[in-house]
Write a protein that holds these residues in place. Structure first.
Motif, PDB file in Angstrom:
ATOM      1  N   GLY A 203      44.826  30.460  35.271  1.00  0.00           N
ATOM      2  CA  GLY A 203      45.066  30.137  36.679  1.00  0.00           C
ATOM      3  C   GLY A 203      45.170  31.374  37.541  1.00  0.00           C
ATOM      4  N   ALA A 204      45.832  32.421  37.004  1.00  0.00           N
ATOM      5  CA  ALA A 204      45.965  33.661  37.762  1.00  0.00           C
ATOM      6  C   ALA A 204      44.606  34.315  37.991  1.00  0.00           C
ATOM      7  CB  ALA A 204      46.900  34.616  37.027  1.00  0.00           C
ATOM      8  N   LEU A 205      43.724  34.266  37.001  1.00  0.00           N
ATOM      9  CA  LEU A 205      42.389  34.849  37.158  1.00  0.00           C
ATOM     10  C   LEU A 205      41.579  34.088  38.214  1.00  0.00           C
ATOM     11  CD1 LEU A 205      41.470  35.587  33.424  1.00  0.00           C
ATOM     12  CD2 LEU A 205      42.155  37.229  35.192  1.00  0.00           C
ATOM     13  N   VAL A 206      41.657  32.762  38.175  1.00  0.00           N
ATOM     14  CA  VAL A 206      40.947  31.966  39.178  1.00  0.00           C
ATOM     15  C   VAL A 206      41.555  32.191  40.564  1.00  0.00           C
ATOM     16  CG1 VAL A 206      40.330  29.621  39.872  1.00  0.00           C
ATOM     17  CG2 VAL A 206      40.298  30.246  37.457  1.00  0.00           C
ATOM     18  N   HIS A 207      42.882  32.297  40.607  1.00  0.00           N
ATOM     19  CA  HIS A 207      43.579  32.559  41.864  1.00  0.00           C
ATOM     20  C   HIS A 207      43.157  33.911  42.443  1.00  0.00           C
ATOM     21  CE1 HIS A 207      47.727  32.245  44.067  1.00  0.00           C
ATOM     22  NE2 HIS A 207      46.724  32.414  44.895  1.00  0.00           N
ATOM     23  N   LEU A 208      43.093  34.923  41.591  1.00  0.00           N
ATOM     24  CA  LEU A 208      42.648  36.247  42.034  1.00  0.00           C
ATOM     25  C   LEU A 208      41.219  36.186  42.569  1.00  0.00           C
ATOM     26  CD1 LEU A 208      43.057  39.303  42.264  1.00  0.00           C
ATOM     27  CD2 LEU A 208      42.284  39.503  39.888  1.00  0.00           C
ATOM     28  N   THR A 209      40.378  35.397  41.919  1.00  0.00           N
ATOM     29  CA  THR A 209      39.015  35.219  42.407  1.00  0.00           C
ATOM     30  C   THR A 209      39.000  34.644  43.818  1.00  0.00           C
ATOM     31  OG1 THR A 209      38.220  34.853  40.145  1.00  0.00           O
ATOM     32  CG2 THR A 209      36.803  34.104  41.936  1.00  0.00           C
ATOM     33  N   SER A 210      39.878  33.673  44.068  1.00  0.00           N
ATOM     34  CA  SER A 210      39.980  33.080  45.399  1.00  0.00           C
ATOM     35  C   SER A 210      40.365  34.120  46.440  1.00  0.00           C
ATOM     36  CB  SER A 210      41.012  31.944  45.384  1.00  0.00           C
ATOM     37  OG  SER A 210      41.309  31.508  46.694  1.00  0.00           O
ATOM     38  N   ILE A 211      41.329  34.964  46.104  1.00  0.00           N
ATOM     39  CA  ILE A 211      41.791  35.983  47.049  1.00  0.00           C
ATOM     40  C   ILE A 211      40.694  37.009  47.324  1.00  0.00           C
ATOM     41  CG2 ILE A 211      43.453  37.856  47.376  1.00  0.00           C
ATOM     42  CD1 ILE A 211      45.450  36.186  45.752  1.00  0.00           C
ATOM     43  N   VAL A 212      40.017  37.448  46.268  1.00  0.00           N
ATOM     44  CA  VAL A 212      38.949  38.439  46.431  1.00  0.00           C
ATOM     45  C   VAL A 212      37.800  37.869  47.259  1.00  0.00           C
ATOM     46  CG1 VAL A 212      37.207  39.780  45.199  1.00  0.00           C
ATOM     47  CG2 VAL A 212      39.546  39.663  44.321  1.00  0.00           C
ATOM     48  N   LEU A 213      37.411  36.633  46.976  1.00  0.00           N
ATOM     49  CA  LEU A 213      36.320  36.019  47.740  1.00  0.00           C
ATOM     50  C   LEU A 213      36.695  35.848  49.209  1.00  0.00           C
ATOM     51  CD1 LEU A 213      35.035  33.271  45.253  1.00  0.00           C
ATOM     52  CD2 LEU A 213      33.914  35.416  45.890  1.00  0.00           C
ATOM     53  N   ARG A 214      37.959  35.541  49.474  1.00  0.00           N
ATOM     54  CA  ARG A 214      38.406  35.426  50.872  1.00  0.00           C
ATOM     55  C   ARG A 214      38.275  36.772  51.580  1.00  0.00           C
ATOM     56  NH1 ARG A 214      40.028  30.794  54.009  1.00  0.00           N
ATOM     57  NH2 ARG A 214      41.402  31.505  55.656  1.00  0.00           N
ATOM     58  N   GLY A 215      38.646  37.829  50.887  1.00  0.00           N
ATOM     59  CA  GLY A 215      38.518  39.150  51.471  1.00  0.00           C
ATOM     60  C   GLY A 215      37.068  39.536  51.712  1.00  0.00           C
ATOM     61  N   LEU A 216      36.192  39.227  50.746  1.00  0.00           N
ATOM     62  CA  LEU A 216      34.775  39.540  50.919  1.00  0.00           C
ATOM     63  C   LEU A 216      34.149  38.703  52.026  1.00  0.00           C
ATOM     64  CD1 LEU A 216      33.678  39.774  47.162  1.00  0.00           C
ATOM     65  CD2 LEU A 216      34.074  41.669  48.763  1.00  0.00           C
ATOM     66  N   ALA A 217      34.595  37.468  52.161  1.00  0.00           N
ATOM     67  CA  ALA A 217      34.035  36.589  53.192  1.00  0.00           C
ATOM     68  C   ALA A 217      34.382  37.070  54.595  1.00  0.00           C
ATOM     69  CB  ALA A 217      34.529  35.162  52.984  1.00  0.00           C
ATOM     70  N   THR A 218      35.570  37.617  54.759  1.00  0.00           N
ATOM     71  CA  THR A 218      36.027  38.034  56.088  1.00  0.00           C
ATOM     72  C   THR A 218      35.872  39.542  56.319  1.00  0.00           C
ATOM     73  OG1 THR A 218      38.291  38.228  55.226  1.00  0.00           O
ATOM     74  CG2 THR A 218      37.678  36.143  56.267  1.00  0.00           C
ATOM     75  N   GLY A 219      35.630  40.299  55.256  1.00  0.00           N
ATOM     76  CA  GLY A 219      35.487  41.733  55.400  1.00  0.00           C
ATOM     77  C   GLY A 219      36.773  42.443  55.780  1.00  0.00           C
ATOM     78  N   ARG A 220      37.898  41.943  55.285  1.00  0.00           N
ATOM     79  CA  ARG A 220      39.215  42.523  55.608  1.00  0.00           C
ATOM     80  C   ARG A 220      40.184  42.212  54.473  1.00  0.00           C
ATOM     81  NH1 ARG A 220      42.180  38.115  56.528  1.00  0.00           N
ATOM     82  NH2 ARG A 220      41.286  36.282  57.528  1.00  0.00           N
ATOM     83  N   ALA A 221      41.399  42.729  54.630  1.00  0.00           N
ATOM     84  CA  ALA A 221      42.444  42.396  53.664  1.00  0.00           C
ATOM     85  C   ALA A 221      42.730  40.896  53.732  1.00  0.00           C
ATOM     86  CB  ALA A 221      43.712  43.189  53.958  1.00  0.00           C
ATOM     87  N   PRO A 222      42.753  40.208  52.598  1.00  0.00           N
ATOM     88  CA  PRO A 222      42.862  38.746  52.603  1.00  0.00           C
ATOM     89  C   PRO A 222      44.281  38.224  52.762  1.00  0.00           C
ATOM     90  CG  PRO A 222      42.600  39.507  50.362  1.00  0.00           C
ATOM     91  CD  PRO A 222      42.543  40.731  51.237  1.00  0.00           C
ATOM     92  N   TRP A 223      45.008  38.724  53.738  1.00  0.00           N
ATOM     93  CA  TRP A 223      46.338  38.193  54.045  1.00  0.00           C
ATOM     94  C   TRP A 223      46.637  38.376  55.529  1.00  0.00           C
ATOM     95  CZ3 TRP A 223      46.060  41.049  49.317  1.00  0.00           C
ATOM     96  CH2 TRP A 223      45.971  42.416  49.486  1.00  0.00           C
ATOM     97  N   GLY A 224      45.758  37.811  56.345  1.00  0.00           N
ATOM     98  CA  GLY A 224      45.905  37.938  57.791  1.00  0.00           C
ATOM     99  C   GLY A 224      46.514  36.736  58.460  1.00  0.00           C
ATOM    100  N   ASN A 225      46.853  35.686  57.710  1.00  0.00           N
ATOM    101  CA  ASN A 225      47.513  34.508  58.276  1.00  0.00           C
ATOM    102  C   ASN A 225      48.425  33.905  57.206  1.00  0.00           C
ATOM    103  OD1 ASN A 225      45.742  32.730  56.611  1.00  0.00           O
ATOM    104  ND2 ASN A 225      44.156  33.413  58.039  1.00  0.00           N
ATOM    105  N   MET A 226      49.122  32.861  57.567  1.00  0.00           N
ATOM    106  CA  MET A 226      50.121  32.292  56.665  1.00  0.00           C
ATOM    107  C   MET A 226      49.503  31.708  55.395  1.00  0.00           C
ATOM    108  SD  MET A 226      53.344  32.525  57.368  1.00  0.00           S
ATOM    109  CE  MET A 226      54.019  31.110  56.519  1.00  0.00           C
ATOM    110  N   TYR A 227      48.334  31.113  55.521  1.00  0.00           N
ATOM    111  CA  TYR A 227      47.662  30.562  54.344  1.00  0.00           C
ATOM    112  C   TYR A 227      47.372  31.669  53.337  1.00  0.00           C
ATOM    113  CZ  TYR A 227      43.572  29.321  51.542  1.00  0.00           C
ATOM    114  OH  TYR A 227      42.689  29.147  50.508  1.00  0.00           O
ATOM    115  N   GLU A 228      46.774  32.743  53.809  1.00  0.00           N
ATOM    116  CA  GLU A 228      46.421  33.842  52.922  1.00  0.00           C
ATOM    117  C   GLU A 228      47.655  34.571  52.401  1.00  0.00           C
ATOM    118  OE1 GLU A 228      42.260  34.654  55.409  1.00  0.00           O
ATOM    119  OE2 GLU A 228      43.909  36.119  55.447  1.00  0.00           O
ATOM    120  N   PHE A 229      48.642  34.736  53.265  1.00  0.00           N
ATOM    121  CA  PHE A 229      49.860  35.430  52.862  1.00  0.00           C
ATOM    122  C   PHE A 229      50.615  34.631  51.799  1.00  0.00           C
ATOM    123  CE2 PHE A 229      54.325  36.842  53.722  1.00  0.00           C
ATOM    124  CZ  PHE A 229      54.154  38.166  53.355  1.00  0.00           C
ATOM    125  N   GLY A 230      50.717  33.310  52.001  1.00  0.00           N
ATOM    126  CA  GLY A 230      51.381  32.466  51.013  1.00  0.00           C
ATOM    127  C   GLY A 230      50.658  32.475  49.684  1.00  0.00           C
TER     128      GLY A 230
END
Length: 336
Positions: free
Chosen positions: A89-116
Motif C-alpha cells: 500500500g505504501a508503494l502504491v501510495h508513493l506512486t500516487s504522490i509522485v504522479l501528482r507531482g509530475l502532473a502538476t510540475g510542483r511539490a505534491p502538497w499544495g492543498n489539503m487533499y495533497e497535504f493529507g
C-alpha cells in the motif's frame, strides 16, 4: 505549466487503490490481534520407542529423512500478510504522490487533499520503520504478534484521514496559488509532512499506552484489548522515542515557515491562526518531553500531554485550515 490530466487521473487511481490496500492491511492486523493471542507454538514432537524393560529411547531420524519445520500458526501468517499489504500500500501510495507531482510540475502538497495524503504516507512509513526495527531488535516486553497488533490501530486513523482527503477535501490537480510559488514549499511543507505523520503515530502509541496501563492496574478492565497489547513500558518507549526524533523536525518546520513568511509577507511572525496553533503544538510537545524526562510526571500524565499535542495537531490541520480565515487558507476547497 499546464496540468497533465492523464497523470493526474492515474494518481487518483493509485490513491484509491492504496486506500483499498490499507483497509485490507488493517483488517488483517485486527485479525491477528483478535485471534492470535495465547497460542504458543506446539512443542516439538519426539518419537519414543518403549523397550521391553520399560525404558525409553529417542528414535533417530532415518538416513535421508528431512524433518519438516513446524507450521506457523494461522494468526501469525495473517500478521505477516498484513505487513506485506502495508508495504504494498505504501508503494502504491508513493506512486500516487509522485504522479501528482509530475502532473502538476510542483511539490505534491499544495492543498489539503495533497497535504493529507502526504501526512498519511509519512505516518505509514514511520510505523513500518518502527515495526521492522523493533522486530529486528527483539524486545522482551513485546512479542512480534503484539507489535504487529498495533498496526490496526495505526492504520485506522490513517484510513479515516485518507477517506476525508479523497472525498471532502479533494481538489483537482492545478498549479499552485501565487503565494505558494516558492522553493520554501518544498522545505517547509516537507518538514511539516514528516513531523505531522510521525507525531500522529506517537499519539496513537500514547492512547494505547493508557489502555494497557489500565489493564495492568486492573486486569478486569480493558482485558480483551489491553492483554493483547505490548507492555506499557514498550508503548511508552515507542511514543517517547518517536517524539524525541520528530520534535527537532517540527521545530525546523516552524523556523522555516517564519523565514518563508518574511519573504512572502514581509514579517517573520504575525500571530496568524496557523502560526499560533503551530506554536501551541510546539509548546505542548516540549512540555511532553520535559514531563517524560521528569520522574514525577512520567506515565499517564505524560501520555495525556502527548495526546493533547495530537489533538492540537488535528485541530490545526482541519479547523484552522478550513474554517478559520487567515493567510494560510490554502486548502484548495471551493470558496477557500
Amino acid at each position: 505549466m499546464p496540468v497533465n490530466q492523464t497523470l493526474a487521473t492515474y494518481s487518483d487511481m493509485a490513491y484509491a487503490t492504496s486506500v483499498v490496500i490499507y483497509i485490507a492491511a488493517m483488517l488483517l492486523y485486527f485479525g491477528e490481534f483478535a485471534y492470535g493471542r495465547a497460542r504458543r507454538a506446539a512443542p516439538e514432537r519426539e518419537s519414543v520407542l518403549v523397550g521391553a524393560g520399560g525404558g525409553e529411547t529417542t528414535s533417530k531420524p532415518a538416513v535421508g529423512h528431512v524433518e519438516e519445520a513446524p507450521k506457523r500458526p494461522l494468526a501469525e501468517r495473517v500478521g505477516g500478510m498484513a505487513v506485506s499489504m502495508t508495504v504494498l500500500g505504501a508503494l502504491v501510495h508513493l506512486t500516487s504522490i509522485v504522479l501528482r507531482g509530475l502532473a502538476t510540475g510542483r511539490a505534491p502538497w499544495g492543498n489539503m487533499y495533497e497535504f493529507g495524503s502526504a501526512i498519511c504516507f509519512a505516518a505509514v512509513v514511520a510505523w513500518t520503520v518502527v515495526l521492522f526495527r523493533q522486530l529486528r531488535v527483539g524486545r522482551r516486553d513485546a512479542t512480534p504478534s503484539q507489535l504487529r497488533g498495533l498496526g490496526g490501530f495505526v492504520m485506522l486513523p490513517m484510513i479515516v484521514l485518507l477517506f476525508l482527503s479523497g472525498t471532502v477535501l479533494y481538489a483537482k490537480a492545478a498549479p499552485l496559488q501565487p503565494a505558494l510559488q516558492s522553493y520554501w514549499i518544498t522545505i517547509h511543507v516537507t518538514a511539516a509532512v514528516i513531523s505531522s505523520g510521525a507525531l500522529l503515530f506517537a499519539g496513537v502509541a500514547s492512547v494505547l499506552y493508557l489502555v494497557r496501563s489500565r489493564y495492568e492496574n486492573n486486569p478486569l478492565k480493558m482485558a480483551k484489548v489491553g492483554s493483547r497489547l505490548p507492555t506499557s513500558q514498550a508503548l511508552d518507549r515507542l511514543a517517547y522515542r518517536t517524539t524525541v526524533v520528530t520534535f527537532p523536525i517540527w521545530t525546523f518546520t516552524i523556523i522555516a515557515g517564519a523565514i518563508w513568511a518574511e519573504a512572502a509577507w514581509g514579517r517573520f511572525w504575525g500571530w496568524d491562526p496557523k502560526e499560533t496553533c503551530s506554536f501551541i503544538a510546539w509548546v505542548v510537545y516540549a512540555a511532553y518531553l520535559h514531563a517524560r524526562a521528569t520522574s514525577g510526571w512520567r506515565g499517564a500524565r505524560a501520555a495525556w500531554i502527548n495526546i493533547f499535542g495530537l489533538a492540537v495537531m488535528i485541530f490545526n490541520l482541519f479547523f484552522v485550515n478550513i474554517v478559520v480565515a487567515g493567510l494560510h487558507s490554502y486548502a484548495g476547497l471551493p470558496g477557500s
